[in-house]
Design a protein around this motif. Structure first.
Motif, PDB file in Angstrom:
ATOM      1  N   ARG A 178       0.689  -0.832   0.121  1.00  0.00           N
ATOM      2  CA  ARG A 178      -0.170   0.274  -0.341  1.00  0.00           C
ATOM      3  C   ARG A 178       0.753   1.386   0.095  1.00  0.00           C
ATOM      4  O   ARG A 178       0.657   2.202  -0.981  1.00  0.00           O
ATOM      5  N   GLU A 179       1.945   1.713   1.212  1.00  0.00           N
ATOM      6  CA  GLU A 179       3.113   2.302   1.225  1.00  0.00           C
ATOM      7  C   GLU A 179       3.838   2.663  -0.551  1.00  0.00           C
ATOM      8  O   GLU A 179       3.617   3.468  -1.274  1.00  0.00           O
ATOM      9  N   LYS A 226       2.660   2.108  -3.696  1.00  0.00           N
ATOM     10  CA  LYS A 226       1.294   2.317  -4.403  1.00  0.00           C
ATOM     11  C   LYS A 226       1.891   3.992  -4.126  1.00  0.00           C
ATOM     12  O   LYS A 226       0.986   4.734  -4.599  1.00  0.00           O
ATOM     13  N   ASN A 227       1.354   4.107  -2.813  1.00  0.00           N
ATOM     14  CA  ASN A 227       1.113   6.082  -2.554  1.00  0.00           C
ATOM     15  C   ASN A 227       2.304   6.544  -2.571  1.00  0.00           C
ATOM     16  O   ASN A 227       2.290   7.773  -1.880  1.00  0.00           O
ATOM     17  N   HIS A 228       3.612   6.410  -2.790  1.00  0.00           N
ATOM     18  CA  HIS A 228       4.723   6.898  -2.902  1.00  0.00           C
ATOM     19  C   HIS A 228       5.428   7.025  -4.211  1.00  0.00           C
ATOM     20  O   HIS A 228       4.478   6.801  -5.764  1.00  0.00           O
ATOM     21  N   ARG A 271       3.906  11.596  -1.443  1.00  0.00           N
ATOM     22  CA  ARG A 271       3.598  11.007  -0.559  1.00  0.00           C
ATOM     23  C   ARG A 271       2.038  11.486  -1.488  1.00  0.00           C
ATOM     24  O   ARG A 271       1.268  12.442  -0.712  1.00  0.00           O
ATOM     25  N   LYS A 272       0.798  10.592  -2.606  1.00  0.00           N
ATOM     26  CA  LYS A 272      -0.274  10.610  -2.210  1.00  0.00           C
ATOM     27  C   LYS A 272      -1.144  10.590  -1.436  1.00  0.00           C
ATOM     28  O   LYS A 272      -1.395   9.421  -0.474  1.00  0.00           O
TER      29      LYS A 272
END
Length: 154
Positions: free
Chosen positions: A22-23, A25-27, A153-154
């Motif tokens: 998850r992390e 994907k969000n970077h 970071r999204k």
């Protein structure tokens, strides 16, 4: 009869791995020259070329792409670097932020090398006389020094 206490834990780290994915994907990492100073304009002019009107004449600055061409030339290397570093993240030996910082730093170095080594199209003879250098993208070194990255970071 003796009583034995048994505690079962999640030894396969599924939840931890889900969090890492998850992390990831969000970077993302962004590389370039950020801000609003003169070097952003200088970078843009060289990256895409420009024609500047001066009095009765014009000065044409040819395209000397250092961002897009480095991306095209190094993208596969960057992907392979990312994959090799990703193994450490998936083994919980490195965090996601560190992975993206390492990638960003590597990209910056490659772009700075491109700026240093780019020699075509060459400067006009009058520019070489003025700068005392034939390197088209280096005058004071300010452009090269301002290439940086940021992890988003999204």
């Amino acid at each position: 009869m003796a009583r034995v206490n048994v505690r079962i834990t999640d030894t396969n780290n599924i939840n931890r791995l889900k969090n890492v994915l998850r992390e990831l994907k969000n970077h993302s990492v962004e590389v370039g020259i950020f801000g609003s100073d003169e070097y952003v304009m200088i970078a843009s002019v060289h990256e895409f070329g420009a024609t500047i009107r001066r009095g009765e004449g014009t000065i044409t600055i040819p395209e000397r792409s250092f961002l897009r061409t480095t991306f095209d030339e190094k993208n596969e290397e960057w992907v392979n670097f990312f994959k090799s570093q990703l193994k450490q993240v998936l083994r919980f030996q490195m965090d996601v932020q560190t992975l993206f910082n390492r990638l960003g730093a590597r990209m910056v170095v490659d772009i700075q090398k491109k700026i240093t080594n780019l020699d075509a199209p060459p400067n006009a003879p009058s520019t070489i006389n003025k700068k005392k250098s034939s390197n088209p993208l280096i005058d004071t070194g300010g452009l090269r020094m301002r290439v940086t990255y940021k992890v988003v970071r999204k």
